[in-house]
Scaffold this motif. Sequence first.
Motif, PDB file in Angstrom:
ATOM      1  N   SER A 152      -1.402   1.188   0.394  1.00 42.93           N
ATOM      2  CA  SER A 152      -0.613   1.676   1.534  1.00 42.93           C
ATOM      3  C   SER A 152      -1.402   1.658   2.834  1.00 42.93           C
ATOM      4  O   SER A 152      -0.860   1.990   3.893  1.00 42.93           O
ATOM      5  CB  SER A 152      -0.135   3.114   1.263  1.00 42.93           C
ATOM      6  OG  SER A 152       0.556   3.212   0.045  1.00 42.93           O
ATOM      7  N   ALA A 153      -2.665   1.248   2.768  1.00 41.17           N
ATOM      8  CA  ALA A 153      -3.555   1.380   3.922  1.00 41.17           C
ATOM      9  C   ALA A 153      -3.140   0.524   5.108  1.00 41.17           C
ATOM     10  O   ALA A 153      -3.433   0.846   6.257  1.00 41.17           O
ATOM     11  CB  ALA A 153      -4.986   1.029   3.513  1.00 41.17           C
ATOM     12  N   ASP A 154      -2.429  -0.595   4.866  1.00 40.33           N
ATOM     13  CA  ASP A 154      -2.074  -1.488   5.964  1.00 40.33           C
ATOM     14  C   ASP A 154      -0.776  -1.079   6.655  1.00 40.33           C
ATOM     15  O   ASP A 154      -0.270  -1.788   7.523  1.00 40.33           O
ATOM     16  CB  ASP A 154      -1.950  -2.935   5.474  1.00 40.33           C
ATOM     17  CG  ASP A 154      -0.878  -3.089   4.404  1.00 40.33           C
ATOM     18  OD1 ASP A 154      -0.394  -2.061   3.908  1.00 40.33           O
ATOM     19  OD2 ASP A 154      -0.545  -4.242   4.075  1.00 40.33           O
ATOM     20  N   CYS A 155      -0.239   0.080   6.303  1.00 41.92           N
ATOM     21  CA  CYS A 155       1.004   0.549   6.924  1.00 41.92           C
ATOM     22  C   CYS A 155       0.699   1.160   8.287  1.00 41.92           C
ATOM     23  O   CYS A 155       0.004   2.172   8.381  1.00 41.92           O
ATOM     24  CB  CYS A 155       1.693   1.587   6.045  1.00 41.92           C
ATOM     25  SG  CYS A 155       2.341   0.908   4.521  1.00 41.92           S
ATOM     26  N   SER A 156       1.171   0.530   9.334  1.00 37.41           N
ATOM     27  CA  SER A 156       0.994   1.048  10.677  1.00 37.41           C
ATOM     28  C   SER A 156       2.168   1.937  11.034  1.00 37.41           C
ATOM     29  O   SER A 156       3.086   2.155  10.245  1.00 37.41           O
ATOM     30  CB  SER A 156       0.902  -0.109  11.668  1.00 37.41           C
ATOM     31  OG  SER A 156       2.111  -0.840  11.683  1.00 37.41           O
ATOM     32  N   LYS A 213       6.645   3.314   5.568  1.00 36.32           N
ATOM     33  CA  LYS A 213       5.794   3.606   4.418  1.00 36.32           C
ATOM     34  C   LYS A 213       6.459   3.070   3.164  1.00 36.32           C
ATOM     35  O   LYS A 213       7.686   3.026   3.069  1.00 36.32           O
ATOM     36  CB  LYS A 213       5.575   5.108   4.301  1.00 36.32           C
ATOM     37  CG  LYS A 213       4.725   5.691   5.422  1.00 36.32           C
ATOM     38  CD  LYS A 213       4.483   7.175   5.204  1.00 36.32           C
ATOM     39  CE  LYS A 213       3.606   7.737   6.300  1.00 36.32           C
ATOM     40  NZ  LYS A 213       3.369   9.201   6.110  1.00 36.32           N
ATOM     41  N   GLU A 260      -3.260   4.684  -2.308  1.00 35.16           N
ATOM     42  CA  GLU A 260      -3.773   4.821  -0.947  1.00 35.16           C
ATOM     43  C   GLU A 260      -4.307   3.496  -0.425  1.00 35.16           C
ATOM     44  O   GLU A 260      -4.111   3.146   0.748  1.00 35.16           O
ATOM     45  CB  GLU A 260      -4.867   5.891  -0.921  1.00 35.16           C
ATOM     46  CG  GLU A 260      -4.317   7.305  -1.077  1.00 35.16           C
ATOM     47  CD  GLU A 260      -5.390   8.333  -1.375  1.00 35.16           C
ATOM     48  OE1 GLU A 260      -6.582   7.954  -1.470  1.00 35.16           O
ATOM     49  OE2 GLU A 260      -5.038   9.526  -1.529  1.00 35.16           O
ATOM     50  N   ASP A 261      -4.956   2.729  -1.278  1.00 38.91           N
ATOM     51  CA  ASP A 261      -5.473   1.420  -0.882  1.00 38.91           C
ATOM     52  C   ASP A 261      -4.333   0.459  -0.558  1.00 38.91           C
ATOM     53  O   ASP A 261      -4.355  -0.249   0.447  1.00 38.91           O
ATOM     54  CB  ASP A 261      -6.333   0.852  -2.011  1.00 38.91           C
ATOM     55  CG  ASP A 261      -7.053  -0.418  -1.604  1.00 38.91           C
ATOM     56  OD1 ASP A 261      -7.330  -0.603  -0.405  1.00 38.91           O
ATOM     57  OD2 ASP A 261      -7.339  -1.253  -2.491  1.00 38.91           O
ATOM     58  N   TYR A 282      -9.787   0.963 -10.327  1.00 37.29           N
ATOM     59  CA  TYR A 282     -10.049   2.011  -9.353  1.00 37.29           C
ATOM     60  C   TYR A 282     -10.717   3.235  -9.972  1.00 37.29           C
ATOM     61  O   TYR A 282     -11.054   4.184  -9.257  1.00 37.29           O
ATOM     62  CB  TYR A 282      -8.742   2.441  -8.686  1.00 37.29           C
ATOM     63  CG  TYR A 282      -8.221   1.453  -7.685  1.00 37.29           C
ATOM     64  CD1 TYR A 282      -8.533   1.574  -6.328  1.00 37.29           C
ATOM     65  CD2 TYR A 282      -7.424   0.389  -8.089  1.00 37.29           C
ATOM     66  CE1 TYR A 282      -8.044   0.660  -5.403  1.00 37.29           C
ATOM     67  CE2 TYR A 282      -6.934  -0.532  -7.172  1.00 37.29           C
ATOM     68  CZ  TYR A 282      -7.257  -0.386  -5.838  1.00 37.29           C
ATOM     69  OH  TYR A 282      -6.776  -1.296  -4.925  1.00 37.29           O
ATOM     70  N   ASP A 321      -6.099   6.648  -5.709  1.00 38.73           N
ATOM     71  CA  ASP A 321      -6.908   5.697  -4.937  1.00 38.73           C
ATOM     72  C   ASP A 321      -6.217   4.346  -4.809  1.00 38.73           C
ATOM     73  O   ASP A 321      -6.273   3.705  -3.749  1.00 38.73           O
ATOM     74  CB  ASP A 321      -8.283   5.526  -5.592  1.00 38.73           C
ATOM     75  CG  ASP A 321      -9.202   6.717  -5.361  1.00 38.73           C
ATOM     76  OD1 ASP A 321      -8.746   7.685  -4.702  1.00 38.73           O
ATOM     77  OD2 ASP A 321     -10.348   6.699  -5.834  1.00 38.73           O
TER      78      ASP A 321
END
Length: 246
Positions: free
Chosen positions: A75-79, A84, A72-73, A41, A69
Amino acid sequence: MKIDILTLFPEMFDGVMNHSILKKAQDTGAFQYRLVNFREYSQNKHKKVDDYPYGGGAGMVLTPQPVFDAVEDLSADCSEKKAKPRIVLMCPQGEPYNQSKAMELANEEHLIFICGHYEGYDERIREHIATDEISIGDYVLTGGELGAMVVIDSVVRLLPGVLGNESSAPEDSFSTGLLEHPHYTRPLDFRGMRVPDVLVSGNHGKIEEWRRLQSLKRTYQRRRDLLDDFPLTDKERQWLEDLNDE
């Protein structure tokens, strides 16, 4: 459970993650893990992830950009419906790790471990990313990988269905607040050393009482500090007074 591990040395995890209980837990679907080399990253043209500390001093410090980065990447699929992830920073300055913390983490759906190296982390990683800082002891290791392995092993074995006997984990040392009682198996007499009679008596009430007494005795002898805030019955207090008199 999903576990992501940020590390500069992913190959260190191959043996631990692919044998024994951790391998069986993956095979049954109890958890899955992903090794992420956060060097990938880095926006530095040489893929550097460390730099000299401001103000001078020995050693190099992990820079924030690759770690931010990567987290954040991951964790990006956390709706909104998904919790979290807990983001665990392995650090000698962290909270001392214990069985209570293992049980707490075992209730999570997603854990992200950050394994540091060099002199330490840029403080912004600690302040703005980590939800937990964990230390496995008052000593310093080369990196956070070994500590992360210890924590992951202790957490995964608590997941439902991982251990063959569901009563195994609750009876482990520290799970009850006490050290575990002694265990014996065949033969009944080995070189003149006999198994305590109570264990072959068939009297389950007496056996449980013996095991409780032995747990208290072992804890009193080896980790007396664990008894400071432990709730004792009147009978157990008497046991401990008798041990003290001995």
